[in-house]
Design a protein around this motif. Structure first.
Motif, PDB file in Angstrom:
ATOM      1  N   ILE A 186       0.837  -1.205   0.000  1.00 15.58           N
ATOM      2  CA  ILE A 186       0.000   0.000   0.000  1.00 15.58           C
ATOM      3  C   ILE A 186       0.869   1.251   0.000  1.00 15.58           C
ATOM      4  O   ILE A 186       0.584   2.226  -0.694  1.00 15.58           O
ATOM      5  N   ASP A 187       1.963   1.212   0.737  1.00 17.84           N
ATOM      6  CA  ASP A 187       2.873   2.364   0.830  1.00 17.84           C
ATOM      7  C   ASP A 187       3.749   2.545  -0.408  1.00 17.84           C
ATOM      8  O   ASP A 187       4.509   3.502  -0.482  1.00 17.84           O
ATOM      9  N   GLY A 188       3.685   1.604  -1.351  1.00 20.42           N
ATOM     10  CA  GLY A 188       4.469   1.723  -2.567  1.00 20.42           C
ATOM     11  C   GLY A 188       5.899   1.231  -2.446  1.00 20.42           C
ATOM     12  O   GLY A 188       6.716   1.479  -3.323  1.00 20.42           O
ATOM     13  N   TYR A 189       6.208   0.517  -1.376  1.00 23.53           N
ATOM     14  CA  TYR A 189       7.565  -0.012  -1.206  1.00 23.53           C
ATOM     15  C   TYR A 189       7.820  -1.197  -2.135  1.00 23.53           C
ATOM     16  O   TYR A 189       8.950  -1.479  -2.498  1.00 23.53           O
ATOM     17  N   GLY A 190       6.773  -1.886  -2.514  1.00 24.70           N
ATOM     18  CA  GLY A 190       6.902  -3.040  -3.394  1.00 24.70           C
ATOM     19  C   GLY A 190       5.542  -3.639  -3.668  1.00 24.70           C
ATOM     20  O   GLY A 190       4.523  -2.982  -3.480  1.00 24.70           O
ATOM     21  N   SER A 246       4.344 -13.845  -0.944  1.00 22.06           N
ATOM     22  CA  SER A 246       5.657 -13.436  -1.439  1.00 22.06           C
ATOM     23  C   SER A 246       5.633 -11.940  -1.699  1.00 22.06           C
ATOM     24  O   SER A 246       4.598 -11.384  -2.065  1.00 22.06           O
ATOM     25  N   PHE A 247       6.791 -11.318  -1.556  1.00 21.71           N
ATOM     26  CA  PHE A 247       6.876  -9.869  -1.689  1.00 21.71           C
ATOM     27  C   PHE A 247       8.129  -9.495  -2.465  1.00 21.71           C
ATOM     28  O   PHE A 247       9.195 -10.079  -2.263  1.00 21.71           O
ATOM     29  N   CYS A 248       7.993  -8.504  -3.341  1.00 25.07           N
ATOM     30  CA  CYS A 248       9.121  -8.004  -4.122  1.00 25.07           C
ATOM     31  C   CYS A 248       9.176  -6.486  -3.974  1.00 25.07           C
ATOM     32  O   CYS A 248       8.228  -5.788  -4.329  1.00 25.07           O
ATOM     33  N   PRO A 249      10.282  -5.953  -3.445  1.00 22.09           N
ATOM     34  CA  PRO A 249      10.417  -4.501  -3.313  1.00 22.09           C
ATOM     35  C   PRO A 249      10.477  -3.834  -4.692  1.00 22.09           C
ATOM     36  O   PRO A 249      10.943  -4.419  -5.664  1.00 22.09           O
ATOM     37  N   GLU A 250      10.047  -2.595  -4.746  1.00 19.75           N
ATOM     38  CA  GLU A 250       9.999  -1.859  -6.009  1.00 19.75           C
ATOM     39  C   GLU A 250      11.364  -1.771  -6.675  1.00 19.75           C
ATOM     40  O   GLU A 250      11.478  -1.895  -7.897  1.00 19.75           O
ATOM     41  N   TYR A 251      12.422  -1.576  -5.891  1.00 22.20           N
ATOM     42  CA  TYR A 251      13.745  -1.458  -6.512  1.00 22.20           C
ATOM     43  C   TYR A 251      14.131  -2.734  -7.250  1.00 22.20           C
ATOM     44  O   TYR A 251      14.825  -2.690  -8.263  1.00 22.20           O
ATOM     45  N   LYS A 252      13.692  -3.891  -6.765  1.00 21.07           N
ATOM     46  CA  LYS A 252      13.971  -5.150  -7.456  1.00 21.07           C
ATOM     47  C   LYS A 252      13.080  -5.300  -8.687  1.00 21.07           C
ATOM     48  O   LYS A 252      13.511  -5.835  -9.710  1.00 21.07           O
ATOM     49  N   ILE A 253      11.841  -4.842  -8.591  1.00 17.70           N
ATOM     50  CA  ILE A 253      10.945  -4.884  -9.751  1.00 17.70           C
ATOM     51  C   ILE A 253      11.558  -4.069 -10.888  1.00 17.70           C
ATOM     52  O   ILE A 253      11.618  -4.521 -12.038  1.00 17.70           O
TER      53      ILE A 253
END
Length: 88
Positions: free
Chosen positions: A53-57, A66-73
């Motif tokens: 929701i906060d836009g971190y990923g 599973s979660f992927c941070p935005e910098y990795k995306i």
């Protein structure tokens, strides 16, 4: 929000970054973070949802296992675009 909740959120986020760097992959699972921090995977999933929701990923499944941070995306997307240019 309690101070304890904020501290747990910070630890989860730090663990996400640490595990991603150690494993050289673009995502983490709720169980890997939970076992590292010795907490319930459901707690991790709720924090993954907030980070999304906060836009971190982004959560990679509807149930946020599973979660992927935005910098990795962005990193993965850049690699795909580079490959595509090389093939053209």
């Amino acid at each position: 929000m309690t101070r304890q909740w904020v501290e747990r959120h910070r630890k989860i986020k730090e663990t996400v970054e640490k595990l991603i760097e150690e494993r050289s992959c673009g995502y983490v699972s709720d169980t890997s973070v939970a076992s590292t921090l010795n907490i319930d995977p459901r707690t991790v999933r709720s924090h993954f949802e907030i980070m999304s929701i906060d836009g971190y990923g982004e959560c990679l499944e509807p149930d946020c296992r599973s979660f992927c941070p935005e910098y990795k995306i962005k990193e993965i997307w850049d690699r795909i675009r580079k490959k595509k240019r090389e093939l053209s």
